[in-house]
Design an enzyme around this catalytic site. Structure first.
Site, short mmCIF file in Angstrom:
data_model
loop_
_atom_site.label_atom_id
_atom_site.label_comp_id
_atom_site.label_asym_id
_atom_site.label_seq_id
_atom_site.Cartn_x
_atom_site.Cartn_y
_atom_site.Cartn_z
N ASP A 31 1.34 -1.32 -0.06
CA ASP A 31 -0.30 0.09 -0.33
C ASP A 31 0.75 1.39 0.00
OD1 ASP A 31 -1.99 -1.27 -0.14
OD2 ASP A 31 -2.41 -1.81 2.21
N ASP A 89 -6.31 4.11 13.19
CA ASP A 89 -4.67 4.63 13.17
C ASP A 89 -4.99 5.38 12.13
OD1 ASP A 89 -3.66 2.94 14.31
OD2 ASP A 89 -3.71 1.33 12.46
N SER A 135 -3.65 -7.73 7.44
CA SER A 135 -3.06 -6.90 8.05
C SER A 135 -2.33 -7.07 9.12
CB SER A 135 -4.18 -5.54 7.68
OG SER A 135 -3.59 -4.47 8.74
N ARG A 147 1.26 5.58 16.96
CA ARG A 147 1.14 6.52 16.31
C ARG A 147 0.92 8.05 16.32
NH1 ARG A 147 0.99 2.88 12.22
NH2 ARG A 147 -1.01 1.58 11.99
N1 ARG Z 1 -7.06 -2.18 16.41
C1 ARG Z 1 -6.19 -2.16 16.66
C2 ARG Z 1 -5.98 -0.52 17.32
O1 ARG Z 1 -6.82 -0.13 16.65
C3 ARG Z 1 -4.58 -2.47 15.49
C4 ARG Z 1 -4.76 -1.37 14.58
C5 ARG Z 1 -3.81 -1.80 13.79
N2 ARG Z 1 -3.52 -1.63 12.34
C6 ARG Z 1 -3.02 -2.52 11.73
N3 ARG Z 1 -3.10 -2.29 10.61
N4 ARG Z 1 -3.26 -3.97 11.47
O2 ARG Z 1 -4.97 -0.08 17.80
#
Ligand code: ARG
Length: 414
Positions: free
Chosen positions: A14, A123, A174, A94
């Protein structure tokens, strides 16, 4: 030359596609930034892909130690766990990545930053909100949000532009990884009824393959932060890496949950956080020894607020500063050692000691040396029970019917 944009880059399909797309569709010069929070994928091939996709540069920053000291350990001190289970690995990463994107934008004179988060997730919120806090003048481009390509289209786009993606498109899941944990979603995990296949796990052994004998590790905390394993003082990165390996070997840290995303949807998530689960449990056990009942109770409420704040992308706020100040204050006596047993998927505190311990053997013991004044219990109980007795006489007994168990003590009799 067009304006410059700094892209949060992982080297996966991506963000490789995004590198090209930002030039083609938006006319930007692209600087790719890879932030190392531990467990970076193959940097050399990622850099090559970025450059083939036309990036001006692919820079890497090692932010591992900062990540643990300024993001993870404060959250550990708070006991921040989202919805009872998730140690917040991705969510904690993040705001730091956002800060480094803004720093890089300043360094190269960029007018915008970009990330490849989907428009359905948390995210994007964490990135956008943090970037707006730190660089309100910067434009934020969400490449996946603004350029909806499915997987096949993305692969075709990469092939058309000569971006080598072969080794990046193998997994149906993912994933996001850093030292505090690994997050996995999508693919067959989207059916919450289906047990995750073994292939989704990478850091932890299945229980049936773990050693028969438990492992023991003594973790020393100083003001709430882990500083040593088995008496050996370690830098944060080394300490967490070692615990990830050891606890993962014993199957500790697998989490399978349905969680509530900020954008309102429920989603099924798999996490692996061997070190986080072990440290959170050890820390909790040391707090039980060194904090009073009132502190523990109030702090639990703060922990939930703190976890929500992290999850919801509100790291760079005054509310966070206030909560963090409270948490830090609570940690001033949380110094000592916890002995953890790692066995068959569990991390259990089996011993704890502290130079600031509130535990008094002389008060607790039923054996020789008892200093607890048992005669004082009488007066205490009399006052403690006084309102109960008054209420029973003045209200409850009057209203009670003959067959009322409260009056007759007939609980359980028919
Ligand atoms: N659901 C989790 C969060 O919001 C993990 C997000 C995971 N991201 C990913 N690219 N798989 O913190």
């Amino acid at each position: 030359m067009g304006e410059t944009i700094v892209l949060a880059y992982s080297g996966g399909l991506d963000t490789s596609v995004a590198t090209k797309w930002l030039q083609e569709a938006r006319g930007y010069e692209v600087v790719c930034l890879m932030v190392d929070l531990g467990r970076l994928p193959d940097v050399d091939s990622a850099r090559e892909r970025g450059l083939k996709a036309g990036a001006l540069a692919v820079d890497v920053v090692d932010a591992k130690e900062d990540f643990l000291r300024f993001f993870v350990y404060p959250a550990l001190g708070a006991g921040a766990v989202y919805e009872g289970s998730y140690p917040l690995a991705t969510a904690l990463g993040r705001p730091l990545i956002a800060k480094l994107l803004v720093d890089k934008a300043r360094e190269v004179g960029a007018t915008a930053v970009a990330h490849g988060c989907t428009g359905k997730g948390n995210d994007q919120v964490r990135f956008d909100v943090s970037i707006r806090a730190l660089g309100p003048d910067l434009k934020v481009v969400g490449t996946a949000r603004e350029n909806l390509m499915n997987r096949d289209e993305a692969i075709a786009y990469a092939e058309r532009h000569g971006i080598p993606i072969k080794q990046t498109v193998a997994s149906p899941y993912s994933t996001d990884e850093n030292l505090w944990g690994r997050s996995v979603e999508a693919g067959m995990l989207e059916d919450p009824w289906m047990e995750p296949p073994e292939e989704v796990y990478a850091w932890t052994k299945p229980v049936r393959a773990t050693p028969e004998e438990p492992a023991y590790v003594t973790i020393r905390f100083d003001h709430g932060a882990p500083v040593a394993l088995d008496g050996e003082e370690l830098r944060a990165v080394e300490l967490v890496e070692r615990l990830n390996a050891l606890a993962g070997e014993h199957g500790v840290g697998r989490i399978d949950m349905v969680e509530d995303r900020l954008v309102g949807i429920k989603s099924r998530e798999i996490y692996e956080s061997p070190a986080a689960v072990t440290l959170l449990e050890a820390h909790r056990s040391l707090e039980a020894l060194t904090l009073t009942k009132l502190q523990l109770r109030f702090k639990e409420r703060v922990a939930q607020e703190y976890a929500d704040l992290i999850y919801n992308g509100l790291w760079f706020t005054a509310h966070h500063q206030d909560l963090a100040a409270y948490v830090q204050s609570t940690q001033r006596h949380v110094t000592g050692e916890v002995r953890m047993r790692l066995h068959r998927g569990t991390a259990t505190a089996v011993g704890r000691q502290s130079e600031r311990s509130l535990y008094s053997h002389a008060l607790a013991t039923y054996s020789e040396g008892d200093q607890f004044d048992q005669s004082a219990a009488l007066g205490f109980i009399k006052l403690h029970g006084l309102p109960v007795e008054v209420q029973a006489r003045r209200q409850l007994m009057l209203d009670a019917k003959d067959d009322d168990p409260l009056r007759l003590g007939t609980v359980g009799e028919e």
